[in-house]
Write an enzyme that holds these catalytic residues in place. Structure first.
Site, PDB file in Angstrom:
ATOM      1  N   GLU A   7      16.734   5.157 -17.532  1.00 10.78           N
ATOM      2  CA  GLU A   7      16.379   4.189 -16.500  1.00 10.78           C
ATOM      3  C   GLU A   7      16.344   4.714 -15.063  1.00 10.78           C
ATOM      4  OE1 GLU A   7      19.510   1.598 -18.167  1.00 10.78           O
ATOM      5  OE2 GLU A   7      18.111  -0.029 -17.745  1.00 10.78           O
TER       6      GLU A   7
ATOM      7  N   ARG B 282      24.443  -5.906 -12.595  1.00  7.69           N
ATOM      8  CA  ARG B 282      23.928  -4.560 -12.309  1.00  7.69           C
ATOM      9  C   ARG B 282      23.170  -4.540 -10.980  1.00  7.69           C
ATOM     10  NH1 ARG B 282      23.276   0.549 -14.407  1.00  7.69           N
ATOM     11  NH2 ARG B 282      24.666  -0.007 -16.102  1.00  7.69           N
TER      12      ARG B 282
ATOM     13  N   ARG C 164      13.941  -2.154 -18.231  1.00  3.74           N
ATOM     14  CA  ARG C 164      14.269  -0.854 -17.644  1.00  3.74           C
ATOM     15  C   ARG C 164      14.767  -0.933 -16.189  1.00  3.74           C
ATOM     16  NH1 ARG C 164      10.248   4.068 -19.112  1.00  3.74           N
ATOM     17  NH2 ARG C 164      11.778   5.732 -19.262  1.00  3.74           N
TER      18      ARG C 164
ATOM     19  N   GLU D 193      15.898  -6.253 -26.694  1.00  2.00           N
ATOM     20  CA  GLU D 193      17.348  -6.334 -26.756  1.00  2.00           C
ATOM     21  C   GLU D 193      17.726  -7.744 -27.189  1.00  2.00           C
ATOM     22  OE1 GLU D 193      18.859  -4.273 -23.117  1.00  2.00           O
ATOM     23  OE2 GLU D 193      20.730  -5.073 -23.911  1.00  2.00           O
TER      24      GLU D 193
ATOM     25  N   GLN E  18      16.531  -3.713 -30.504  1.00  2.00           N
ATOM     26  CA  GLN E  18      17.377  -2.677 -29.922  1.00  2.00           C
ATOM     27  C   GLN E  18      18.835  -2.895 -30.319  1.00  2.00           C
ATOM     28  OE1 GLN E  18      15.084  -3.301 -25.912  1.00  2.00           O
ATOM     29  NE2 GLN E  18      16.518  -1.635 -25.536  1.00  2.00           N
TER      30      GLN E  18
ATOM     31  N   PHE F 290      17.302  -2.940 -15.336  1.00  2.00           N
ATOM     32  CA  PHE F 290      18.273  -4.017 -15.555  1.00  2.00           C
ATOM     33  C   PHE F 290      18.809  -4.606 -14.252  1.00  2.00           C
ATOM     34  CE2 PHE F 290      22.062  -5.748 -17.884  1.00  2.00           C
ATOM     35  CZ  PHE F 290      21.436  -6.181 -19.039  1.00  2.00           C
TER      36      PHE F 290
ATOM     37  N   ALA G  87      20.993   0.423 -21.426  1.00  2.00           N
ATOM     38  CA  ALA G  87      21.760   0.888 -20.274  1.00  2.00           C
ATOM     39  C   ALA G  87      21.721   2.421 -20.152  1.00  2.00           C
ATOM     40  CB  ALA G  87      23.205   0.371 -20.334  1.00  2.00           C
TER      41      ALA G  87
HETATM   42  N1  MTE Z   1      11.306   5.454 -23.396  1.00  2.00           N
HETATM   43  C1  MTE Z   1      10.387   5.085 -24.313  1.00  2.00           C
HETATM   44  N2  MTE Z   1       9.471   5.982 -24.690  1.00  2.00           N
HETATM   45  N3  MTE Z   1      10.362   3.826 -24.838  1.00  2.00           N
HETATM   46  C2  MTE Z   1      11.271   2.867 -24.453  1.00  2.00           C
HETATM   47  O1  MTE Z   1      11.245   1.733 -24.938  1.00  2.00           O
HETATM   48  N4  MTE Z   1      13.218   2.333 -23.005  1.00  2.00           N
HETATM   49  C3  MTE Z   1      13.916   2.664 -21.758  1.00  2.00           C
HETATM   50  C4  MTE Z   1      14.290   4.151 -21.732  1.00  2.00           C
HETATM   51  N5  MTE Z   1      13.160   4.970 -22.071  1.00  2.00           N
HETATM   52  C5  MTE Z   1      12.256   3.229 -23.467  1.00  2.00           C
HETATM   53  C6  MTE Z   1      12.243   4.571 -22.984  1.00  2.00           C
HETATM   54  C7  MTE Z   1      15.123   1.882 -21.546  1.00  2.00           C
HETATM   55  S1  MTE Z   1      14.986   0.347 -20.883  1.00  2.00           S
HETATM   56  C8  MTE Z   1      16.363   2.380 -21.835  1.00  2.00           C
HETATM   57  S2  MTE Z   1      17.764   1.495 -21.510  1.00  2.00           S
HETATM   58  C9  MTE Z   1      16.534   3.701 -22.455  1.00  2.00           C
HETATM   59  O2  MTE Z   1      15.305   4.364 -22.696  1.00  2.00           O
HETATM   60  C10 MTE Z   1      17.280   3.521 -23.761  1.00  2.00           C
HETATM   61  O3  MTE Z   1      17.425   4.706 -24.455  1.00  2.00           O
HETATM   62  P1  MTE Z   1      18.568   5.786 -24.133  1.00  2.00           P
HETATM   63  O4  MTE Z   1      19.777   5.043 -23.706  1.00  2.00           O
HETATM   64  O5  MTE Z   1      18.730   6.457 -25.437  1.00  2.00           O
HETATM   65  O6  MTE Z   1      18.025   6.659 -23.054  1.00  2.00           O
HETATM   66  C1  QUE Z   2      23.448  -2.633 -18.605  1.00  2.00           C
HETATM   67  C2  QUE Z   2      22.826  -3.064 -19.731  1.00  2.00           C
HETATM   68  C3  QUE Z   2      23.372  -4.105 -20.505  1.00  2.00           C
HETATM   69  C4  QUE Z   2      24.559  -4.704 -20.093  1.00  2.00           C
HETATM   70  C5  QUE Z   2      25.177  -4.259 -18.949  1.00  2.00           C
HETATM   71  C6  QUE Z   2      24.621  -3.230 -18.206  1.00  2.00           C
HETATM   72  C7  QUE Z   2      22.767  -4.582 -21.693  1.00  2.00           C
HETATM   73  C8  QUE Z   2      23.406  -5.610 -22.426  1.00  2.00           C
HETATM   74  C9  QUE Z   2      24.583  -6.176 -21.954  1.00  2.00           C
HETATM   75  C10 QUE Z   2      25.308  -7.200 -22.647  1.00  2.00           C
HETATM   76  C11 QUE Z   2      26.266  -7.952 -21.979  1.00  2.00           C
HETATM   77  C12 QUE Z   2      27.023  -8.898 -22.616  1.00  2.00           C
HETATM   78  C13 QUE Z   2      26.853  -9.121 -23.964  1.00  2.00           C
HETATM   79  C14 QUE Z   2      25.896  -8.379 -24.656  1.00  2.00           C
HETATM   80  C15 QUE Z   2      25.144  -7.429 -23.998  1.00  2.00           C
HETATM   81  O1  QUE Z   2      25.124  -5.706 -20.817  1.00  2.00           O
HETATM   82  O2  QUE Z   2      21.711  -4.085 -22.078  1.00  2.00           O
HETATM   83  O3  QUE Z   2      25.733  -8.595 -25.964  1.00  2.00           O
HETATM   84  O4  QUE Z   2      27.605 -10.048 -24.630  1.00  2.00           O
HETATM   85  O5  QUE Z   2      22.823  -6.028 -23.568  1.00  2.00           O
HETATM   86  O6  QUE Z   2      25.208  -2.770 -17.104  1.00  2.00           O
HETATM   87  O7  QUE Z   2      21.662  -2.484 -20.108  1.00  2.00           O
HETATM   88 MO1  MOS Z   3      17.188  -0.814 -21.191  1.00  2.00          MO
HETATM   89  S1  MOS Z   3      16.622  -2.345 -19.945  1.00  2.00           S
HETATM   90  O1  MOS Z   3      18.895  -1.106 -20.809  1.00  2.00           O
HETATM   91  O2  MOS Z   3      16.960  -1.535 -22.715  1.00  2.00           O
END
Ligand code: MTE
Ligand code: QUE
Ligand code: MOS
Length: 756
Positions: free
Chosen positions: A716, A308, A340, A230, A195, A342, A507
């Protein structure tokens, strides 16, 4: 906008022609990998002897920590994670050595001949023990407002308790993988299921002591990620890169399902220790809560996840006096990671458990209790972000209306009176989900857009496509700005050379950030085209104002005389001949966000997504089985860029959480082995577990501060709705046994245990 046209990958997926990493034919000379995974959770390595395994014909190399040319460090937020441990093994399933061989079979045989001697150390698996021993990655974090002690001592009622949430396996369909190919001039090209192209580049560059411009990261698309790719992808990309660097041959790392499930981090288990004060009407006056997470062996993203969680400890409720303390604990489990939500689902489950206790104590209707406490526009969160455009009271009312709430309650009571061995229950949960990376600097994105001379477009963004169809949404944005039909826009693979320094696609900000960057790129080109379009229209007798020029459906015209059009592709060819640049780099960074952890104050989120869900379930008191009868969801999408995609995200997120809280039990033995490492023992929901009825209403309100063309993030927030099923099951159990304690997840066994 607002249309539900099919997403652009649909045809490719359906015909099996979409390409995934390591799907293609093997490359010439490619080496396959197998790992020696640690058989124990915590130990000192006394000896790691690879001499015998190297002698097997077909084995090219056996790689250990000593082969790393740069720094043996893949940590990012905190640099605490080696690629291979040199002395201390930190978790069961940790890779200790990698065999490179001409086939997987040979590699597997060679792994068996690596001799490992170790001295076991006492492992820690549980939050309580880690916390007692002070095993935190960083000191406690705190957000505080009002006077909690005073408010608690003055409250009419107080309750306290401890609430826990368990882990969850991502179960992406495509397991972790990477192909590394040597390029010229010390280049290494990585086809990685990640990711975050930037993170892989940064970590590999440090590991191999190569400049970042020699590490090329390419992601066609992911077969699902859900947060698990990620940080989770980086270690495997680093393995492939290292193998490729050492052998100058293509190297493939591809985990089997069981290897993936055993060795990779999962959702953080959380523990909430809480004390709440409220009045006789159910108005919450004070909340004192400690949130502790089980982070596993290395910090990974545990700190951001804890943050978060802390930001969502209030869920959708205004509480005037709050103290939230958070500690992320180090244990000897695979490093838990983004999943998902977080951290927010864990914190919201804990808070909703507290609300249920209040409702029980005061014998209040659950929806009334939630209405009384719900945020209203103008309220301030504990960290002093103002809540604006908040329609929660309306949303709850809408939900009550859609579900015919009063009648539904009566029906359930009647059903329960008339049935001895089966009971029904119901629950409601409102949601307020903050949108933006709370790590402020990550809120930026770029897009590279080319218009070719036939009028078709090629778009690359920082985003990674993982099934959420961020690609369709970014293409929709370009289509809207330049009037190019969607089928003439090709969204390319993510690639660190075309778009560098890409934040993780995470996020829920993928479309917000990359849609805006795409818009910026498209608008740059539009502005360059306007004078030419004006003069071409003039040649056709339209003497129009530049502001009135429209780009629509592959044509360009003045809104004053829409019947006289020029073809977009003719305009583009002319632009090329006139030496107008037809490529543009777009950029976007989210405005107006900041946070200061020293004082626990700021506005970390650009906006909030609001919604609410209701679930009705039926349980069988003899077997512990349950059925989800009805689900109602009211969700604020703003002005959706694509309603079908958003609907899919809401349904998918709901079901994924439903699995977490009902069937995805992941027990561990006392030595730290996960006991469910394949789909025969780890049960995710299937088509047969779908609710009998699910009604989803998407409402366009609250779009003024929303991100791209009035739309809101969708990935999410709807995950939270799945929690309603757990609480509805608990509600059904409480109709026969008011003090029953239901474990999470609510498996058949948990339900029977709660009843007996
Ligand atoms: N939907 C599908 N089909 N597959 C995925 O892996 N990941 C989820 C969500 N929906 C995911 C998904 C997560 S954890 C996140 S953070 C968001 O998609 C990321 O994509 P977006 O920010 O473009 O919505
Ligand atoms: C939500 C997220 C992420 C986040 C903070 C959120 C995330 C993520 C990071 C992050 C933080 C520090 C780093 C880095 C990434 O923060 O996905 O590389 O140095 O990777 O509120 O989903
Ligand atoms: Mo989604 S847990 O922020 O990849």
């Amino acid at each position: 906008m607002n249309k539900s046209y099919p997403h652009i990958n649909g045809k490719l997926h359906l015909t099996g022609s979409s390409r995934f990493i390591a799907d293609e034919i093997p490359l010439p000379e490619m080496l396959y990998t197998k790992f020696l995974f640690s058989p124990v959770a915590h130990a000192n390595i006394m000896e790691l002897d690879t001499s015998e395994s190297i002698t097997i014909p077909g084995v090219e190399k056996v790689v250990t920590a000593s082969d790393i040319p740069g720094i043996n460090q893949i940590g990012l937020v905190i640099q605490d994670e080696p690629l291979f441990p040199e002395k201390e093994i930190m978790y069961m399933g940790q890779p200790l050595a990698m065999v490179l061989a001409t086939s997987e079979k040979i590699a597997e045989a060679a792994v068996k001949l690596i001799h490992l001697k170790y001295e076991e150390l006492p492992p820690i698996f549980e939050i309580d023990e880690a916390d007692e021993k002070g095993e935190w990655y960083i000191p406690e974090k705190k957000i505080e407002c009002g006077d909690v002690q005073k408010a608690l001592s003055e409250a009419d009622f107080t309750l306290q308790g401890i609430t826990e949430t368990p882990t969850q396996e991502h179960f992406y369909l495509e397991t972790q993988r990477c192909r590394a190919i040597p390029g010229e001039d010390r280049q290494i090209i990585l086809y990685t299921a990640t990711q975050s192209t930037m993170e892989v580049q940064e970590v590999v560059s440090r590991l191999l002591n190569l400049p970042a411009n020699r590490i090329i990261v390419e992601v066609p698309r992911l077969g699902g990620a859900f947060g698990g790719k990620e940080r989770g992808a980086t270690i495997w990309a680093a393995m492939a890169a290292l193998g490729c660097f050492l052998t100058h041959k293509p190297v493939q790392v591809l985990l089997e399902r069981e290897e993936d499930m055993r060795s990779t981090g999962k959702r953080h288990p959380f523990q909430g220790r809480w004390k709440v004060g409220f009045d006789a009407k159910g108005k919450i006056e004070a909340l004192d809560i400690e949130l502790l997470s089980n982070g596993g062996a290395y910090a990974d993203l545990s700190i951001a996840i804890l943050e978060r969680a802390m930001f969502h400890a209030d869920n959708a409720y205004f509480i005037p006096n709050v103290r939230i303390r958070g500690r992320a604990c180090r244990t000897n489990l695979p490093p838990n990671t983004a999943f998902r939500g977080f951290g927010a689902p864990q914190a919201i489950f804990i808070l909703e458990s507290i609300l249920d206790e209040i409702a029980k104590k005061l014998e209040l209707d659950p929806i009334k209790l939630r209405q009384i406490n719900a945020y209203r526009s103008g309220d301030i969160t504990p960290y002093e972000q103002k809540v604006i455009e908040c329609n929660l009271p309306d949303i709850l009312e809408r939900l009550a209306f859609n579900s015919n709430y009063d009648q539904l309650k009566e029906e359930i009571e009647k059903y329960n009176d008339e049935h001895r061995n089966s009971k029904q229950g119901l629950s409601i949960i409102p949601v307020k989900f903050g949108i933006s990376f709370t790590t402020t600097h990550l809120n930026q994105a770029s897009a590279l857009l080319w218009i070719y001379i036939d009028g078709t477009a090629s778009l690359t963004t920082s985003a990674v496509e993982m099934g959420q169809e961020v690609s369709t949404k970014c293409a929709t944005v370009v289509s809207k700005v330049l009037g190019i039909p969607l089928e003439n826009i090709r969204v390319e693979s993510s690639n660190s050379q075309r778009v560098g320094n890409a934040s993780p696609t995470a996020a829920s900000t993928g479309t917000d950030l990359n849609g805006n960057a795409s818009r910026n790129a498209a608008e740059k080109i539009r502005v360059r085209l306007l004078p030419l379009a004006q003069s071409m229209l003039k040649n056709q007798g339209i003497d129009g104002n530049m502001e009135k020029i429209c780009f629509k459906d592959g044509t360009v015209f003045s809104s004053d005389s829409p019947e006289t059009k020029i073809e977009f592709k003719d305009l583009i060819r002319q632009a090329y001949l006139s030496r107008i640049p037809l490529g543009a780099n777009g950029y976007y960074s989210t405005p107006g966000i900041s946070f200061d952890w020293n004082i626990g104050r700021g506005s970390p989120f650009q906006y909030f997504v609001f919604g609410a869900a209701l679930a009705q379930v039926q349980i069988d008191l003899l077997t512990g089985e349950h059925q989800v009868l009805k689900v109602f969801i009211v969700h604020e999408t703003g002005i959706s860029l694509n309603e079908a995609i958003d609907l899919g995200q809401i349904e998918g997120a709901f079901i994924q959480c439903y699995g977490w809280c009902t069937c995805e039990d992941l027990p561990r033995d006392t030595t730290g082995h996960y006991l469910a490492i394949n789909p025969s023992t780890y049960k995710i929901p299937t088509i047969r577990d779908l609710p009998s009825k699910i009604q989803i209403e998407m409402i366009p309100s609250g779009s003024k501060y929303a991100s791209i063309f009035g739309s809101k993030a969708i990935g999410e927030p709807p995950f939270i709705y799945g929690l309603t099923v757990w609480f509805a099951i608990q509600n059904a159990i409480h109709s026969v046994k008011p003090d029953a304690i239901l474990k999470f997840p609510a498996t058949r066994e948990s339900i029977l245990l709660a009843l007996n």
